[in-house]
Design an enzyme around this catalytic site. Sequence first.
Site, PDB file in Angstrom:
ATOM      1  N   CYS A 292       0.799  -1.225   0.000  1.00 47.15           N
ATOM      2  CA  CYS A 292       0.000   0.000   0.000  1.00 47.15           C
ATOM      3  C   CYS A 292       0.833   1.277   0.000  1.00 47.15           C
ATOM      4  O   CYS A 292       0.371   2.319  -0.466  1.00 47.15           O
ATOM      5  CB  CYS A 292      -0.944   0.001   1.195  1.00 47.15           C
ATOM      6  SG  CYS A 292      -2.008  -1.457   1.270  1.00 47.15           S
TER       7      CYS A 292
ATOM      8  N   HIS B 151      -3.186   7.040   2.312  1.00 44.78           N
ATOM      9  CA  HIS B 151      -3.587   5.802   1.658  1.00 44.78           C
ATOM     10  C   HIS B 151      -5.076   5.589   1.877  1.00 44.78           C
ATOM     11  O   HIS B 151      -5.575   5.676   3.001  1.00 44.78           O
ATOM     12  CB  HIS B 151      -2.784   4.624   2.223  1.00 44.78           C
ATOM     13  CG  HIS B 151      -3.341   3.289   1.829  1.00 44.78           C
ATOM     14  ND1 HIS B 151      -3.682   2.983   0.534  1.00 44.78           N
ATOM     15  CD2 HIS B 151      -3.630   2.186   2.575  1.00 44.78           C
ATOM     16  CE1 HIS B 151      -4.154   1.748   0.485  1.00 44.78           C
ATOM     17  NE2 HIS B 151      -4.132   1.243   1.714  1.00 44.78           N
TER      18      HIS B 151
ATOM     19  N   ASN C 148     -10.198   0.399  -1.734  1.00 49.13           N
ATOM     20  CA  ASN C 148      -8.763   0.337  -1.446  1.00 49.13           C
ATOM     21  C   ASN C 148      -8.047  -0.204  -2.675  1.00 49.13           C
ATOM     22  O   ASN C 148      -8.193  -1.379  -3.021  1.00 49.13           O
ATOM     23  CB  ASN C 148      -8.541  -0.573  -0.235  1.00 49.13           C
ATOM     24  CG  ASN C 148      -7.082  -0.702   0.162  1.00 49.13           C
ATOM     25  OD1 ASN C 148      -6.181  -0.370  -0.606  1.00 49.13           O
ATOM     26  ND2 ASN C 148      -6.845  -1.203   1.350  1.00 49.13           N
TER      27      ASN C 148
END
Length: 312
Positions: A113, A238, A268
């Site tokens: 990520c 993020h 995500n």
Amino acid sequence: MTGSRVLALGHYQPSGVLTNDDLAKIVDTDDAWIRSRVGIRTRHVAAPDETVDSMASAAAAKALAASGLAPQDIDLVLVATCTATDRSPNTAARVAARLGLDAPATMDLNVVCSGFTHALATADHAIRAGSATHALVIGAEKFTEVVDWADRSTCVLVGDGAGAAVVSASAEPGIGPVLWGSVPQMGGAVRIEGEPARFAQEGQTVYRWATTQLPAIARKVCERSGITPADLAGVVLHQANLRIIEPVAERLGAVNAVVAKDVVDSGNTSAASVPLALSKLVERREISSGAPVLLFAFGGNLSYAGQVIHCP
């Protein structure tokens, strides 16, 4: 010493959209359950013939066109991804081939990520060292390919897409010092393992770590650039979960900043999430050119990396 700056941005998302109501038809969940726990409304899903490198190339082509540079000007391509299926040629090399670049260095980075912010720092370092002049830095993921669609704790989270930045040498540095690190002893809290590879995580462990530890680290990123959180015009974290983004941004104290919440519509997208969200903010002109923006990503490996940039 020469610095670097983000010259232009671009992003790409597949046309396929999966809503919470769609998910309710394949797994035991519903719109209210998903929104209350992660804040996500929709996510984009790549078609079978869309690959990590095709999405990365689409985002990169958009950024390159906006930069005013020619393909032959690019001498470094960095792609952050954890979902590329092939090992060689790597994704960066395939992007270079698709865009007709002339002899660039090509590297993939897998920091899950936080991959894009790691890659952005790497490009900045390469330019400062004189090893590159113009770089393409890309985050791209086909995360829906590594999810278990029977696991409602993870399948509701993920989406596909790509974001890209053109980073160029600059007499006035527009990318601040990176602060990066990890908690390797807790790295197993986020996993993509097995054959076929499947995404799994210890959600509460990640949530507690992110909401309690990361605000102080994000403040240190600002300190390294010589500004306070109140100076920020934008905060792009993020896009993991709205229940993480909102408290981290609040505890950071960026009271005057636009806070990216692209997770609501995109889910995500791992390494793609920061450049994807940033590109959208710039495209909508929600942040002025030259304004300071915090980029801060975290997640897999329990790694993190962040820097303050001047908005292109």
